[in-house]
Motif scaffolding. Structure first.
Motif, PDB file in Angstrom:
ATOM      1  N   SER A  33       0.809  -1.216   0.000  1.00  0.00           N
ATOM      2  CA  SER A  33       0.000   0.000   0.000  1.00  0.00           C
ATOM      3  C   SER A  33       0.840   1.262   0.000  1.00  0.00           C
ATOM      4  O   SER A  33       0.421   2.290  -0.532  1.00  0.00           O
ATOM      5  CB  SER A  33      -0.947   0.001   1.199  1.00  0.00           C
ATOM      6  OG  SER A  33      -0.224   0.074   2.420  1.00  0.00           O
ATOM      7  N   ARG A  34       2.035   1.186   0.579  1.00  0.00           N
ATOM      8  CA  ARG A  34       2.853   2.397   0.674  1.00  0.00           C
ATOM      9  C   ARG A  34       3.772   2.592  -0.522  1.00  0.00           C
ATOM     10  O   ARG A  34       4.281   3.689  -0.734  1.00  0.00           O
ATOM     11  CB  ARG A  34       3.651   2.377   1.981  1.00  0.00           C
ATOM     12  CG  ARG A  34       2.730   2.468   3.188  1.00  0.00           C
ATOM     13  CD  ARG A  34       3.481   2.633   4.479  1.00  0.00           C
ATOM     14  NE  ARG A  34       2.568   2.581   5.617  1.00  0.00           N
ATOM     15  CZ  ARG A  34       2.964   2.560   6.879  1.00  0.00           C
ATOM     16  NH1 ARG A  34       4.256   2.583   7.167  1.00  0.00           N
ATOM     17  NH2 ARG A  34       2.068   2.518   7.847  1.00  0.00           N
ATOM     18  N   ASP A  35       3.993   1.549  -1.293  1.00  0.00           N
ATOM     19  CA  ASP A  35       4.778   1.707  -2.518  1.00  0.00           C
ATOM     20  C   ASP A  35       3.979   2.391  -3.609  1.00  0.00           C
ATOM     21  O   ASP A  35       4.537   2.845  -4.608  1.00  0.00           O
ATOM     22  CB  ASP A  35       5.250   0.337  -3.032  1.00  0.00           C
ATOM     23  CG  ASP A  35       6.443  -0.186  -2.241  1.00  0.00           C
ATOM     24  OD1 ASP A  35       7.030   0.590  -1.461  1.00  0.00           O
ATOM     25  OD2 ASP A  35       6.786  -1.375  -2.402  1.00  0.00           O
ATOM     26  N   ALA A  36       2.664   2.446  -3.448  1.00  0.00           N
ATOM     27  CA  ALA A  36       1.794   3.059  -4.456  1.00  0.00           C
ATOM     28  C   ALA A  36       1.804   4.579  -4.307  1.00  0.00           C
ATOM     29  O   ALA A  36       2.105   5.116  -3.235  1.00  0.00           O
ATOM     30  CB  ALA A  36       0.372   2.528  -4.315  1.00  0.00           C
ATOM     31  N   ASP A  37       1.481   5.273  -5.387  1.00  0.00           N
ATOM     32  CA  ASP A  37       1.277   6.717  -5.334  1.00  0.00           C
ATOM     33  C   ASP A  37      -0.177   7.054  -5.004  1.00  0.00           C
ATOM     34  O   ASP A  37      -0.456   8.123  -4.472  1.00  0.00           O
ATOM     35  CB  ASP A  37       1.639   7.351  -6.680  1.00  0.00           C
ATOM     36  CG  ASP A  37       3.111   7.171  -7.025  1.00  0.00           C
ATOM     37  OD1 ASP A  37       3.945   7.634  -6.228  1.00  0.00           O
ATOM     38  OD2 ASP A  37       3.409   6.578  -8.064  1.00  0.00           O
ATOM     39  N   LEU A  38      -1.087   6.165  -5.363  1.00  0.00           N
ATOM     40  CA  LEU A  38      -2.516   6.379  -5.162  1.00  0.00           C
ATOM     41  C   LEU A  38      -3.189   5.021  -5.059  1.00  0.00           C
ATOM     42  O   LEU A  38      -2.831   4.089  -5.787  1.00  0.00           O
ATOM     43  CB  LEU A  38      -3.104   7.169  -6.336  1.00  0.00           C
ATOM     44  CG  LEU A  38      -4.617   7.397  -6.364  1.00  0.00           C
ATOM     45  CD1 LEU A  38      -5.029   8.389  -5.281  1.00  0.00           C
ATOM     46  CD2 LEU A  38      -5.066   7.910  -7.740  1.00  0.00           C
ATOM     47  N   LEU A  39      -4.175   4.886  -4.142  1.00  0.00           N
ATOM     48  CA  LEU A  39      -4.977   3.675  -4.038  1.00  0.00           C
ATOM     49  C   LEU A  39      -6.361   3.960  -4.610  1.00  0.00           C
ATOM     50  O   LEU A  39      -6.968   4.984  -4.283  1.00  0.00           O
ATOM     51  CB  LEU A  39      -5.117   3.207  -2.590  1.00  0.00           C
ATOM     52  CG  LEU A  39      -3.949   2.374  -2.022  1.00  0.00           C
ATOM     53  CD1 LEU A  39      -2.697   3.230  -1.877  1.00  0.00           C
ATOM     54  CD2 LEU A  39      -4.328   1.745  -0.691  1.00  0.00           C
ATOM     55  N   VAL A  40      -6.843   3.070  -5.461  1.00  0.00           N
ATOM     56  CA  VAL A  40      -8.159   3.216  -6.078  1.00  0.00           C
ATOM     57  C   VAL A  40      -8.977   1.971  -5.761  1.00  0.00           C
ATOM     58  O   VAL A  40      -8.511   0.844  -6.007  1.00  0.00           O
ATOM     59  CB  VAL A  40      -8.054   3.398  -7.607  1.00  0.00           C
ATOM     60  CG1 VAL A  40      -9.446   3.468  -8.242  1.00  0.00           C
ATOM     61  CG2 VAL A  40      -7.256   4.658  -7.934  1.00  0.00           C
ATOM     62  N   VAL A  41     -10.173   2.158  -5.227  1.00  0.00           N
ATOM     63  CA  VAL A  41     -11.072   1.052  -4.926  1.00  0.00           C
ATOM     64  C   VAL A  41     -12.209   1.094  -5.933  1.00  0.00           C
ATOM     65  O   VAL A  41     -13.007   2.035  -5.953  1.00  0.00           O
ATOM     66  CB  VAL A  41     -11.638   1.139  -3.498  1.00  0.00           C
ATOM     67  CG1 VAL A  41     -12.477  -0.104  -3.187  1.00  0.00           C
ATOM     68  CG2 VAL A  41     -10.507   1.299  -2.487  1.00  0.00           C
ATOM     69  N   ALA A  42     -12.271   0.072  -6.799  1.00  0.00           N
ATOM     70  CA  ALA A  42     -13.295   0.047  -7.841  1.00  0.00           C
ATOM     71  C   ALA A  42     -13.587  -1.411  -8.212  1.00  0.00           C
ATOM     72  O   ALA A  42     -12.674  -2.117  -8.646  1.00  0.00           O
ATOM     73  CB  ALA A  42     -12.836   0.831  -9.081  1.00  0.00           C
TER      74      ALA A  42
END
Length: 413
Positions: free
Chosen positions: A78-87
């Motif tokens: 989760s922290r390696d990402a720039d943005l989390l998207v829930v879809a």
């Protein structure tokens, strides 16, 4: 805008999950990497094989994957990402997020992240309107969670309709781009233009006919303003010289508002010296030789007035061939309705630019005044066509191209 970004996509168990396959494709086309998490029920709607094939990344499903957990994998993911998207974001996952539950990989990763989160709710209309869901959504918004949708329409269940359909992939993609544009931490990246001075022109010019009428064009200024924003995010000291537009001035950018081509040239020359000049404005080629100080009236015979036109100063050519203060890199734009490549090559030769950003502005393209653009980069050494993308993303990609050009050694000429 999305090139090099890492978007962690959390897919929960709703019928709308099939739509995220298109979203993955669009994100990959724009240069983003898309690691994925499937919730426990998501694989009832989309298969890990399909998701992995489209994303080109491992599909994560199990919280207790011993290989990953030896490195506290759910946190690093989760922290390696720039943005989390829930879809899609189901009512169940929304409830877990709002109330701090973490009993599977999806909810645990969302709890453990320190990055921005965007959700695209999707559920039956009665579930969406349920007071519990409304309370949970209020909590998430108060926590800073971004939300796109849901839409109103027919549901998968026969006879059901209302608000609850997941937003379409194009709208989710636009929300992702807007999230990157709104979050300096997301768009900053390497300061590839740190210490550079950049001049950008944007928008149309208005050439007066009389006190109430003028010659102009349909330019909105969105592309030029996006370029100024991207340059500033890359660390440059940016001066934006803008014709009359309705888009807001970019934050962190020195903006000079002008009306006419002559005023724009004067402002650009006053802003020199600079390392880079990006001439994105759609400057009027002609102006009225002598604008009337009074409103022109219709004559008794109804004949239209005769307007004598004279050529406006050529801002790109003036800067591209400046004898003493020519920027190291001069970028021009060519807005054409036909013979795009031929006209861009001719402009490159005549104006003294280092490269031309050429785009088709025929009415059918919707480029003038629209949100998207399709451009071709034309240089003395060749040309390359970029896929259709948002003007924000064009700007981000152009900044990378500018930085790479500046990194090349200067010729001895």
């Amino acid at each position: 805008m999305l090139a090099g970004k890492r978007v962690l996509l959390v897919i929960s168990g709703g019928i709308a999950a099939y739509k995220v396959l298109e979203l993955i494709r669009r994100l990959r086309e724009r240069g983003a990497s898309v690691p994925t998490i499937l919730s426990g029920a998501a694989d009832q709607f989309v298969t890990p094989l399909t998701v992995g094939a489209l994303s080109g990344e491992p599909v994560h499903r199990d919280l207790f994957d011993l290989t990953r957990e030896s490195d506290i994998g759910h946190i690093r993911l989760s922290r390696d990402a720039d943005l989390l998207v829930v879809a899609p974001a189901t009512a169940d996952l929304i409830a877990k997020m709002a109330n701090g539950h973490a009993d599977d990989l999806a909810s645990t990763a969302l709890m453990a992240t320190d990055k921005p989160v965007l959700i695209a709710p999707a559920m039956n209309p009665r579930m969406w309107s349920n007071p519990a869901t409304r309370r949970n959504m209020d909590l998430l918004r108060a926590d800073g969670i971004r939300v796109v949708g849901p839409n109103v329409g027919e549901m998968a269940e026969r006879g059901e309709a209302g608000e609850g359909r997941m937003a379409e992939p194009a709208r989710i993609l636009a929300a992702i781009e807007a999230a990157f544009a709104a979050e300096p931490a997301l768009i900053s990246g390497p300061k590839v233009l740190a210490g550079r001075r950049v001049i950008v022109t944007s928008g149309p010019t208005h050439e007066p006919i009389d006190p109430v009428r003028y010659l102009a064009n349909r330019s909105s200024g969105r592309q030029g303003h996006a370029i100024a924003t991207a340059c500033a995010a890359a660390g440059a000291d940016v001066t934006l010289v803008s014709g009359p537009v309705t888009v807001p001035d970019p934050a962190g950018v020195r903006t000079i508002a002008v009306e006419t081509a002559s005023q724009m040239l004067e402002a650009v020359e006053a802003s020199l010296p600079a390392d880079v000049a990006v001439m994105a404005a759609a400057v009027a080629d002609w102006r009225v030789a002598s604008a009337s100080e009074r409103k022109l009236k219709k004559p008794a015979d109804g004949a239209p007035p005769v307007l004598e036109l004279v050529e406006n100063p050529d801002i790109l050519a003036t800067i591209g061939r400046h004898h003493t203060l020519r920027p190291r890199l001069v970028v021009g734009f060519a807005a054409e309705t036909d013979d795009l490549l031929e006209n861009a090559l001719s402009k490159l030769a005549r104006k003294g630019a280092d490269f031309i950003v050429a785009n088709d502005v025929s009415p059918a393209t919707g480029v003038m005044g629209g949100e998207a653009n399709t451009v071709r980069i034309v240089t003395p050494d060749g040309n390359e066509e970029w896929p259709k993308m948002s003007k924000i993303e064009v700007a981000d990609r152009l900044v990378a191209r500018i930085a790479a050009s500046l990194d090349k050694p200067e010729s001895g000429s």
